[in-house]
Design an enzyme around this catalytic site. Sequence first.
Site, PDB file in Angstrom:
ATOM      1  N   TYR A  97      32.056  47.153  45.226  1.00  0.00           N
ATOM      2  CA  TYR A  97      31.970  46.393  43.975  1.00  0.00           C
ATOM      3  C   TYR A  97      31.110  45.137  44.166  1.00  0.00           C
ATOM      4  O   TYR A  97      30.178  44.868  43.402  1.00  0.00           O
ATOM      5  CB  TYR A  97      33.389  46.013  43.509  1.00  0.00           C
ATOM      6  CG  TYR A  97      33.407  44.882  42.540  1.00  0.00           C
ATOM      7  CD1 TYR A  97      32.986  45.066  41.232  1.00  0.00           C
ATOM      8  CD2 TYR A  97      33.805  43.605  42.937  1.00  0.00           C
ATOM      9  CE1 TYR A  97      32.966  44.008  40.342  1.00  0.00           C
ATOM     10  CE2 TYR A  97      33.789  42.543  42.050  1.00  0.00           C
ATOM     11  CZ  TYR A  97      33.371  42.753  40.758  1.00  0.00           C
ATOM     12  OH  TYR A  97      33.347  41.702  39.885  1.00  0.00           O
ATOM     13  N   ALA A 138      30.951  45.876  33.389  1.00  0.00           N
ATOM     14  CA  ALA A 138      30.899  46.470  34.731  1.00  0.00           C
ATOM     15  C   ALA A 138      32.296  46.944  35.102  1.00  0.00           C
ATOM     16  O   ALA A 138      33.287  46.420  34.585  1.00  0.00           O
ATOM     17  CB  ALA A 138      30.425  45.443  35.741  1.00  0.00           C
ATOM     18  N   ASP A 162      26.908  52.280  24.620  1.00  0.00           N
ATOM     19  CA  ASP A 162      27.123  52.419  26.056  1.00  0.00           C
ATOM     20  C   ASP A 162      25.860  51.995  26.794  1.00  0.00           C
ATOM     21  O   ASP A 162      24.756  52.441  26.424  1.00  0.00           O
ATOM     22  CB  ASP A 162      27.455  53.892  26.365  1.00  0.00           C
ATOM     23  CG  ASP A 162      28.082  54.039  27.730  1.00  0.00           C
ATOM     24  OD1 ASP A 162      27.481  53.551  28.706  1.00  0.00           O
ATOM     25  OD2 ASP A 162      29.167  54.635  27.822  1.00  0.00           O
ATOM     26  N   SER A 187      30.107  37.553  40.823  1.00  0.00           N
ATOM     27  CA  SER A 187      31.442  37.444  41.398  1.00  0.00           C
ATOM     28  C   SER A 187      31.402  36.790  42.767  1.00  0.00           C
ATOM     29  O   SER A 187      30.422  36.942  43.518  1.00  0.00           O
ATOM     30  CB  SER A 187      32.006  38.859  41.550  1.00  0.00           C
ATOM     31  OG  SER A 187      33.160  38.837  42.341  1.00  0.00           O
ATOM     32  N   GLY A 209      37.498  47.822  27.050  1.00  0.00           N
ATOM     33  CA  GLY A 209      37.569  46.844  25.964  1.00  0.00           C
ATOM     34  C   GLY A 209      38.439  47.378  24.834  1.00  0.00           C
ATOM     35  O   GLY A 209      38.685  48.579  24.736  1.00  0.00           O
ATOM     36  N   PHE A 255      51.381  41.018  48.942  1.00  0.00           N
ATOM     37  CA  PHE A 255      50.638  41.664  50.028  1.00  0.00           C
ATOM     38  C   PHE A 255      50.492  40.728  51.229  1.00  0.00           C
ATOM     39  O   PHE A 255      49.456  40.100  51.424  1.00  0.00           O
ATOM     40  CB  PHE A 255      49.258  42.113  49.538  1.00  0.00           C
ATOM     41  CG  PHE A 255      49.291  43.147  48.450  1.00  0.00           C
ATOM     42  CD1 PHE A 255      50.172  44.224  48.504  1.00  0.00           C
ATOM     43  CD2 PHE A 255      48.436  43.061  47.354  1.00  0.00           C
ATOM     44  CE1 PHE A 255      50.200  45.184  47.487  1.00  0.00           C
ATOM     45  CE2 PHE A 255      48.449  44.013  46.347  1.00  0.00           C
ATOM     46  CZ  PHE A 255      49.339  45.072  46.407  1.00  0.00           C
ATOM     47  N   LYS A 267      27.333  43.841  42.566  1.00  0.00           N
ATOM     48  CA  LYS A 267      27.061  42.545  41.914  1.00  0.00           C
ATOM     49  C   LYS A 267      25.889  41.837  42.593  1.00  0.00           C
ATOM     50  O   LYS A 267      25.039  41.235  41.929  1.00  0.00           O
ATOM     51  CB  LYS A 267      28.318  41.668  41.955  1.00  0.00           C
ATOM     52  CG  LYS A 267      29.435  42.167  41.048  1.00  0.00           C
ATOM     53  CD  LYS A 267      29.195  41.774  39.600  1.00  0.00           C
ATOM     54  CE  LYS A 267      30.152  42.432  38.652  1.00  0.00           C
ATOM     55  NZ  LYS A 267      29.975  42.043  37.264  1.00  0.00           N
TER      56      LYS A 267
HETATM   57  C1  WQD Z   1      44.897  37.580  44.601  1.00  0.00           C
HETATM   58  C2  WQD Z   1      45.927  37.407  45.698  1.00  0.00           C
HETATM   59  C3  WQD Z   1      46.375  39.436  46.893  1.00  0.00           C
HETATM   60  C4  WQD Z   1      48.145  41.631  43.580  1.00  0.00           C
HETATM   61  C5  WQD Z   1      39.640  40.002  43.130  1.00  0.00           C
HETATM   62  C6  WQD Z   1      38.327  40.544  43.575  1.00  0.00           C
HETATM   63  C7  WQD Z   1      37.268  39.517  43.399  1.00  0.00           C
HETATM   64  C8  WQD Z   1      37.277  38.954  41.984  1.00  0.00           C
HETATM   65  C9  WQD Z   1      38.619  38.473  41.616  1.00  0.00           C
HETATM   66  C10 WQD Z   1      35.957  40.151  40.343  1.00  0.00           C
HETATM   67  C11 WQD Z   1      45.554  38.162  46.978  1.00  0.00           C
HETATM   68  C12 WQD Z   1      47.600  38.974  46.144  1.00  0.00           C
HETATM   69  C13 WQD Z   1      47.560  40.632  44.338  1.00  0.00           C
HETATM   70  C14 WQD Z   1      49.474  42.035  43.877  1.00  0.00           C
HETATM   71  C15 WQD Z   1      49.544  40.383  45.650  1.00  0.00           C
HETATM   72  N1  WQD Z   1      36.995  39.972  40.999  1.00  0.00           N
HETATM   73  N2  WQD Z   1      48.248  40.030  45.367  1.00  0.00           N
HETATM   74  N3  WQD Z   1      50.118  41.391  44.909  1.00  0.00           N
HETATM   75  O1  WQD Z   1      41.483  40.109  45.594  1.00  0.00           O
HETATM   76  O2  WQD Z   1      41.480  37.574  45.400  1.00  0.00           O
HETATM   77  O3  WQD Z   1      39.988  38.913  44.003  1.00  0.00           O
HETATM   78  O4  WQD Z   1      39.575  39.520  41.813  1.00  0.00           O
HETATM   79  O5  WQD Z   1      34.863  39.767  40.535  1.00  0.00           O
HETATM   80  O6  WQD Z   1      36.086  40.104  43.677  1.00  0.00           O
HETATM   81  O7  WQD Z   1      38.418  40.895  44.952  1.00  0.00           O
HETATM   82  O8  WQD Z   1      42.336  38.936  43.476  1.00  0.00           O
HETATM   83  O9  WQD Z   1      44.256  39.058  41.974  1.00  0.00           O
HETATM   84  O10 WQD Z   1      43.728  41.049  43.440  1.00  0.00           O
HETATM   85  O11 WQD Z   1      44.607  38.966  44.483  1.00  0.00           O
HETATM   86  O12 WQD Z   1      50.166  39.847  46.579  1.00  0.00           O
HETATM   87  O13 WQD Z   1      50.040  42.936  43.265  1.00  0.00           O
HETATM   88  O14 WQD Z   1      47.158  37.992  45.260  1.00  0.00           O
HETATM   89  O15 WQD Z   1      46.712  39.950  48.165  1.00  0.00           O
HETATM   90  O16 WQD Z   1      45.989  37.380  48.042  1.00  0.00           O
HETATM   91  P1  WQD Z   1      41.351  38.921  44.758  1.00  0.00           P
HETATM   92  P2  WQD Z   1      43.742  39.580  43.267  1.00  0.00           P
END
Ligand code: WQD
Length: 324
Positions: free
Chosen positions: A139, A73, A51, A115, A36, A206, A143
Amino acid sequence: MNILIIGGAGYIGSHVAREFLDRGHKVTVFDNLSSGLRENLFPEAAFVHGDILRYEDLRKAMRGQEAAVYLAAFKAVGESMIRPEKYSVNNITGTVNLLNAACETGLKYIIFSSSAAVYGEPEYLPIDEKHPANPENYYGFTKLEIEKFLAWYERLKGIRYASLRYFNAAGYDVKGRISGLEQNPANLIPVIMEAACGMRSELTVFGDDYDTPDGTCIRDYIHVNDLAIGHALALDYVAREDKSVTVNLGSETGSSVMEVLNTARRVTGKPIPSRVAGRRSGDPARLTASAQLARELLGWEARYSDLETLLSTSWKAYAKKTGL
Ligand code: WQD
């Protein structure tokens, strides 16, 4: 109401604090400032630099509060698989401290940032709250365990809670009141923003060989102002009905990585270099929410979660910060 916002200086927490202040609540932000930022604090809210791992800090801050919003978290999925110890201590031990301090001080309501990670690999879409919860990363496991602690403390101690299962949180305050940027982001939209303003050289996509129309993964992006409103409506519900609730907060719209990237290029007017790399492990091809329950019970609906608003509000925050 007197509300303690634990993690209220963070990215989502600061938007939540703003929303509760706007609705006339008396807000105290509690944050250890590990991720934060002081610049995310508002003069109208009290601030406790504390904390959740120090029980006394929590107990003191909770005195006189009726509700706590619990957003403190660790949330990096990849890191949670390498350093589960860190996630156990902060996310689980922190929860036990919070619940015990709530019992000791007579706190009535907890609004918890859960989440979509609790669901794991989707068995059907859109995901509703009846979908099996089989988290695929540590993670998400933390949750889900926190949700179980909440359910037990409700049963044994009568603390009412709302567990809000966020999908992909993104965007910045539509009125531009929050200026602190997330540090070392790994999520798609902040990574795209960093590439747009030259803080990183490119976006790594990705995988483009998924079974989706353009081959890139589809996610349900939800604007932080919509999330923040969801917290306020959830507290109204829990207090009014004297009942706990677990709901998804998502936009019910799926957007692919390429759709997000192309919209970002248009909105920012920046080329945003990108390179396709291999798949990231554990990424499902598609994830979308059903938010019907939140609509029915809370009267909540996503208002700001179209790609245009998600990206233009993010861009405003990044452009301002980097002087573009
Ligand atoms: C989104 C899409 C990546 C980064 C995560 C957590 C989930 C929740 C939300 C908290 C995917 C792609 C990403 C990059 C990419 N969090 N990507 N290049 O994984 O859907 O969700 O955040 O509670 O629990 O898992 O989100 O933003 O990482 O990815 O291509 O540099 O973007 O592969 O398809 P995700 P993300």
